[in-house]
Enzyme design. Structure first.
Site, PDB file in Angstrom:
ATOM      1  N   THR A  37       0.841  -1.209   0.000  1.00  0.00           N
ATOM      2  CA  THR A  37       0.000   0.000   0.000  1.00  0.00           C
ATOM      3  C   THR A  37       0.873   1.256   0.000  1.00  0.00           C
ATOM      4  O   THR A  37       0.366   2.359  -0.141  1.00  0.00           O
ATOM      5  CB  THR A  37      -0.906   0.040   1.248  1.00  0.00           C
ATOM      6  OG1 THR A  37      -0.083   0.046   2.418  1.00  0.00           O
ATOM      7  CG2 THR A  37      -1.856  -1.141   1.283  1.00  0.00           C
ATOM      8  N   CYS A 135      -6.360 -13.616  17.655  1.00  0.00           N
ATOM      9  CA  CYS A 135      -5.207 -14.356  18.171  1.00  0.00           C
ATOM     10  C   CYS A 135      -5.467 -14.970  19.554  1.00  0.00           C
ATOM     11  O   CYS A 135      -5.150 -16.139  19.804  1.00  0.00           O
ATOM     12  CB  CYS A 135      -3.990 -13.446  18.221  1.00  0.00           C
ATOM     13  SG  CYS A 135      -4.339 -11.791  18.823  1.00  0.00           S
ATOM     14  N   GLN A 162      -1.933  -9.664  27.138  1.00  0.00           N
ATOM     15  CA  GLN A 162      -1.616  -9.676  25.714  1.00  0.00           C
ATOM     16  C   GLN A 162      -0.366  -8.846  25.403  1.00  0.00           C
ATOM     17  O   GLN A 162      -0.191  -7.751  25.901  1.00  0.00           O
ATOM     18  CB  GLN A 162      -2.832  -9.194  24.910  1.00  0.00           C
ATOM     19  CG  GLN A 162      -4.020 -10.125  25.099  1.00  0.00           C
ATOM     20  CD  GLN A 162      -5.257  -9.787  24.287  1.00  0.00           C
ATOM     21  OE1 GLN A 162      -6.365  -9.941  24.762  1.00  0.00           O
ATOM     22  NE2 GLN A 162      -5.094  -9.351  23.051  1.00  0.00           N
ATOM     23  N   SER A 165       3.237  -6.960  20.607  1.00  0.00           N
ATOM     24  CA  SER A 165       3.264  -7.277  19.174  1.00  0.00           C
ATOM     25  C   SER A 165       1.868  -7.564  18.635  1.00  0.00           C
ATOM     26  O   SER A 165       1.657  -7.504  17.421  1.00  0.00           O
ATOM     27  CB  SER A 165       4.186  -8.470  18.916  1.00  0.00           C
ATOM     28  OG  SER A 165       3.825  -9.541  19.752  1.00  0.00           O
ATOM     29  N   PRO A 189      21.760   3.664  42.152  1.00  0.00           N
ATOM     30  CA  PRO A 189      21.150   2.778  43.169  1.00  0.00           C
ATOM     31  C   PRO A 189      21.255   3.341  44.586  1.00  0.00           C
ATOM     32  O   PRO A 189      20.360   3.097  45.408  1.00  0.00           O
ATOM     33  CB  PRO A 189      21.938   1.472  43.036  1.00  0.00           C
ATOM     34  CG  PRO A 189      22.487   1.491  41.652  1.00  0.00           C
ATOM     35  CD  PRO A 189      22.683   2.932  41.274  1.00  0.00           C
ATOM     36  N   ARG A 263      -3.560  -5.436  27.927  1.00  0.00           N
ATOM     37  CA  ARG A 263      -2.247  -5.369  27.275  1.00  0.00           C
ATOM     38  C   ARG A 263      -1.182  -5.289  28.360  1.00  0.00           C
ATOM     39  O   ARG A 263      -1.307  -4.488  29.301  1.00  0.00           O
ATOM     40  CB  ARG A 263      -2.182  -4.127  26.382  1.00  0.00           C
ATOM     41  CG  ARG A 263      -0.939  -4.039  25.534  1.00  0.00           C
ATOM     42  CD  ARG A 263      -0.974  -4.900  24.304  1.00  0.00           C
ATOM     43  NE  ARG A 263      -1.999  -4.490  23.355  1.00  0.00           N
ATOM     44  CZ  ARG A 263      -2.451  -5.271  22.363  1.00  0.00           C
ATOM     45  NH1 ARG A 263      -1.973  -6.492  22.218  1.00  0.00           N
ATOM     46  NH2 ARG A 263      -3.384  -4.843  21.551  1.00  0.00           N
ATOM     47  N   HIS A 270       0.786 -14.092  23.797  1.00  0.00           N
ATOM     48  CA  HIS A 270      -0.328 -13.760  24.675  1.00  0.00           C
ATOM     49  C   HIS A 270      -0.471 -14.865  25.725  1.00  0.00           C
ATOM     50  O   HIS A 270      -0.327 -16.049  25.412  1.00  0.00           O
ATOM     51  CB  HIS A 270      -1.643 -13.682  23.891  1.00  0.00           C
ATOM     52  CG  HIS A 270      -1.710 -12.517  22.940  1.00  0.00           C
ATOM     53  ND1 HIS A 270      -0.828 -11.465  22.953  1.00  0.00           N
ATOM     54  CD2 HIS A 270      -2.597 -12.246  21.939  1.00  0.00           C
ATOM     55  CE1 HIS A 270      -1.156 -10.600  22.014  1.00  0.00           C
ATOM     56  NE2 HIS A 270      -2.222 -11.051  21.378  1.00  0.00           N
TER      57      HIS A 270
HETATM   58  P1  NAP Z   1       1.322  -4.210  11.292  1.00  0.00           P
HETATM   59  O1  NAP Z   1       2.554  -4.819  11.877  1.00  0.00           O
HETATM   60  O2  NAP Z   1       0.959  -2.839  11.740  1.00  0.00           O
HETATM   61  O3  NAP Z   1       1.460  -4.239   9.694  1.00  0.00           O
HETATM   62  C1  NAP Z   1       0.408  -3.903   8.806  1.00  0.00           C
HETATM   63  C2  NAP Z   1       0.946  -3.092   7.618  1.00  0.00           C
HETATM   64  O4  NAP Z   1       1.342  -1.797   8.050  1.00  0.00           O
HETATM   65  C3  NAP Z   1       2.215  -3.617   6.969  1.00  0.00           C
HETATM   66  O5  NAP Z   1       1.950  -4.699   6.144  1.00  0.00           O
HETATM   67  C4  NAP Z   1       2.715  -2.394   6.211  1.00  0.00           C
HETATM   68  O6  NAP Z   1       2.001  -2.281   4.965  1.00  0.00           O
HETATM   69  C5  NAP Z   1       2.287  -1.260   7.112  1.00  0.00           C
HETATM   70  N1  NAP Z   1       3.377  -0.655   7.899  1.00  0.00           N
HETATM   71  C6  NAP Z   1       3.470   0.659   8.194  1.00  0.00           C
HETATM   72  N2  NAP Z   1       4.554   0.909   8.954  1.00  0.00           N
HETATM   73  C7  NAP Z   1       5.183  -0.265   9.151  1.00  0.00           C
HETATM   74  C8  NAP Z   1       6.368  -0.635   9.848  1.00  0.00           C
HETATM   75  N3  NAP Z   1       7.126   0.246  10.511  1.00  0.00           N
HETATM   76  N4  NAP Z   1       6.755  -1.936   9.853  1.00  0.00           N
HETATM   77  C9  NAP Z   1       6.005  -2.857   9.220  1.00  0.00           C
HETATM   78  N5  NAP Z   1       4.868  -2.546   8.537  1.00  0.00           N
HETATM   79  C10 NAP Z   1       4.442  -1.265   8.499  1.00  0.00           C
HETATM   80  O7  NAP Z   1       0.037  -5.104  11.588  1.00  0.00           O
HETATM   81  P2  NAP Z   1      -0.044  -6.659  12.037  1.00  0.00           P
HETATM   82  O8  NAP Z   1       0.121  -6.770  13.497  1.00  0.00           O
HETATM   83  O9  NAP Z   1       0.816  -7.492  11.151  1.00  0.00           O
HETATM   84  O10 NAP Z   1      -1.595  -6.963  11.765  1.00  0.00           O
HETATM   85  C11 NAP Z   1      -2.114  -7.139  10.449  1.00  0.00           C
HETATM   86  C12 NAP Z   1      -3.548  -7.629  10.571  1.00  0.00           C
HETATM   87  O11 NAP Z   1      -3.568  -8.894  11.245  1.00  0.00           O
HETATM   88  C13 NAP Z   1      -4.458  -6.705  11.397  1.00  0.00           C
HETATM   89  O12 NAP Z   1      -5.750  -6.708  10.854  1.00  0.00           O
HETATM   90  C14 NAP Z   1      -4.467  -7.354  12.751  1.00  0.00           C
HETATM   91  O13 NAP Z   1      -5.637  -7.059  13.477  1.00  0.00           O
HETATM   92  C15 NAP Z   1      -4.420  -8.831  12.375  1.00  0.00           C
HETATM   93  N6  NAP Z   1      -3.867  -9.673  13.413  1.00  0.00           N
HETATM   94  C16 NAP Z   1      -2.736  -9.313  14.064  1.00  0.00           C
HETATM   95  C17 NAP Z   1      -2.227 -10.155  15.041  1.00  0.00           C
HETATM   96  C18 NAP Z   1      -0.973  -9.809  15.803  1.00  0.00           C
HETATM   97  O14 NAP Z   1      -0.666 -10.531  16.749  1.00  0.00           O
HETATM   98  N7  NAP Z   1      -0.228  -8.778  15.453  1.00  0.00           N
HETATM   99  C19 NAP Z   1      -2.858 -11.352  15.327  1.00  0.00           C
HETATM  100  C20 NAP Z   1      -4.005 -11.727  14.614  1.00  0.00           C
HETATM  101  C21 NAP Z   1      -4.492 -10.858  13.658  1.00  0.00           C
HETATM  102  P3  NAP Z   1       2.669  -1.773   3.595  1.00  0.00           P
HETATM  103  O15 NAP Z   1       3.904  -2.583   3.359  1.00  0.00           O
HETATM  104  O16 NAP Z   1       1.605  -2.001   2.577  1.00  0.00           O
HETATM  105  O17 NAP Z   1       2.979  -0.327   3.846  1.00  0.00           O
END
Ligand code: NAP
Length: 367
Positions: A37, A135, A162, A165, A189, A263, A270
């Site tokens: 994106t 999760c 939780q 991450s 200390p 959290r 978690h």
């Molecule tokens: P995330 O780490 O925030 O990543 C999502 C997107 O954000 C990346 O693919 C990237 O898209 C963009 N991004 C912007 N800044 C970034 C950075 N500094 N480092 C990496 N990516 C960055 O989200 P996520 O935790 O993977 O979660 C993705 C989905 O899975 C969400 O809907 C969440 O609710 C779900 N989910 C998460 C977890 C969990 O434990 N984290 C568990 C189950 C479900 P671009 O490359 O397109 O810019």
């Protein structure tokens, strides 16, 4: 070979998914194309097989060309893209980590150790939207599905702990930055514990304290609210437990599940403290056997101090597919009240691994 579009691959879930797929040699059996994106035209990740430059994740014409799309991008992306692709007549498989589509009647929730056979049947029956569960819910079920399958569960409360991450890559980094900031404020200390406490309290309110992602301190603190508010007084994270667990298990009438989602300053993994109300007073050794035999990933940890502290912590479990459950004992509340504590890597069975398993199932029928 089947062409597969990957979106959201550089986030927390996406990067763990890619690492697991590489470790298992999955990329040899498909043709990956990566989308972004934010960086269309950039270099694709190195997954050991050739891939073209990054596509534009909002280019619907390009996406509609793929029989399989795997997205870990997030709910806003899903809401923006999925309905429009379907409206264009796209009939491919949409495999998604986000919550946006979970409760849609056309969606199948995926969690291989719990409902792998049902997912396979759903795919054979024409299911096209295969969605990872929350999760915390997924990890609770990997740990306890044996009791549900035996019909022993009357209700559950889940009090969660939780990890950072779970909120994404930026939040994980922020927790460590907060820890570093606090360490930098620690007085000598010789000044004593109260001086340390005052320094930490002052740091929490300081404009330089890094809290852009969480909006609050997490290091040295706990945050008893995750996700948005609902009229019931629950947070959305708490609401997910009952609706998603019952959808995953196909239970009707539903088993009530509720609790408080919190959290904490763990980085990855978690944990949850469970109170499980049993329908009858089964002996503890039978309960442990039902839990342990339910799938290859759950692991019963003996209820001793040594085992609990060595094997039942985020530090012991992070980066592994094991889902230990311990502190199993009958509560003083009565013989039908079971106490339990479970820990799981929410980026593996809590997020990326169910997507990987679903992709395998889809590839098996697409080949
Ligand atoms: P995330 O780490 O925030 O990543 C999502 C997107 O954000 C990346 O693919 C990237 O898209 C963009 N991004 C912007 N800044 C970034 C950075 N500094 N480092 C990496 N990516 C960055 O989200 P996520 O935790 O993977 O979660 C993705 C989905 O899975 C969400 O809907 C969440 O609710 C779900 N989910 C998460 C977890 C969990 O434990 N984290 C568990 C189950 C479900 P671009 O490359 O397109 O810019």
């Amino acid at each position: 070979m089947t062409r597969v579009a990957f979106i959201g691959w550089r986030g927390m879930v996406g990067s763990v998914l890619l690492a697991r797929m590489q470790a298992e040699g999955d990329f040899k059996a498909l043709e990956p194309v990566f989308f972004s994106t934010s960086a269309a035209g950039g270099d694709p990740p190195d997954v050991g097989v050739p891939a073209p430059p990054l596509g534009d994740a909002h280019d619907l014409e390009a996406l509609a060309d793929f029989p399989v799309i795997v997205t870990c991008q997030g709910g806003d992306y899903t809401k923006a893209v999925h309905p429009r692709l379907r409206a264009m007549g796209w009939r491919g498989y949409w495999i998604d980590a986000a919550s946006a589509l979970r409760m849609a009647p056309t969606s199948t929730l995926i969690l291989d150790p719990v409902n792998g056979a049902q997912v396979q049947a759903a795919i054979a029956g024409g299911a096209r939207d295969l969605i990872g569960a929350n999760c915390t819910v997924g990890l609770m079920l990997v740990a306890t599905v044996g009791l549900f399958r035996a019909g022993l569960v009357e209700w559950v409360t889940a009090m969660t702990y939780q990890a950072a991450s779970g909120a994404g890559a930026a939040n994980m980094r922020e927790l460590v930055e907060q820890m570093g900031y606090l360490a930098g404020q620690a007085p000598h200390p010789a000044e004593g514990a109260l001086a340390l406490d005052r320094a930490v309290q002052a740091a929490f309110g300081h404009p330089a304290f890094p809290d852009a992602a969480f909006g609050h301190p997490l290091a040295g603190n706990v945050l008893p609210w995750i996700d948005t508010a609902l009229p019931s007084g629950q947070s959305r994270e708490e609401w997910k437990a009952q609706v998603e667990a019952n959808k995953l298990l196909g239970l009707d009438p539903p088993v009530p599940i509720d609790g408080t989602c919190v959290r904490v300053g763990a980085l990855r993994c978690h944990s949850q403290g469970l109170t499980i109300k049993l329908k009858k007073a089964a002996p503890l050794d039978e309960i442990e056997a039902l839990i342990a035999e339910a799938n290859p990933w759950v692991e019963v940890v003996p209820n001793t101090r040594e085992d609990s502290l060595a094997r039942l912590t985020p530090a012991a479990v992070g980066g592994t597919l094991r889902v230990p459950i311990g502190r199993l004992r009958k509560m003083t509340l009565g013989d039908t009240y079971l106490n339990a504590f479970t820990v799981g890597d929410q980026l593996l069975w809590g997020a990326a691994e169910p997507l990987r398993c679903a992709l395998q199932q889809v590839l098996a029928v697409s080949a």
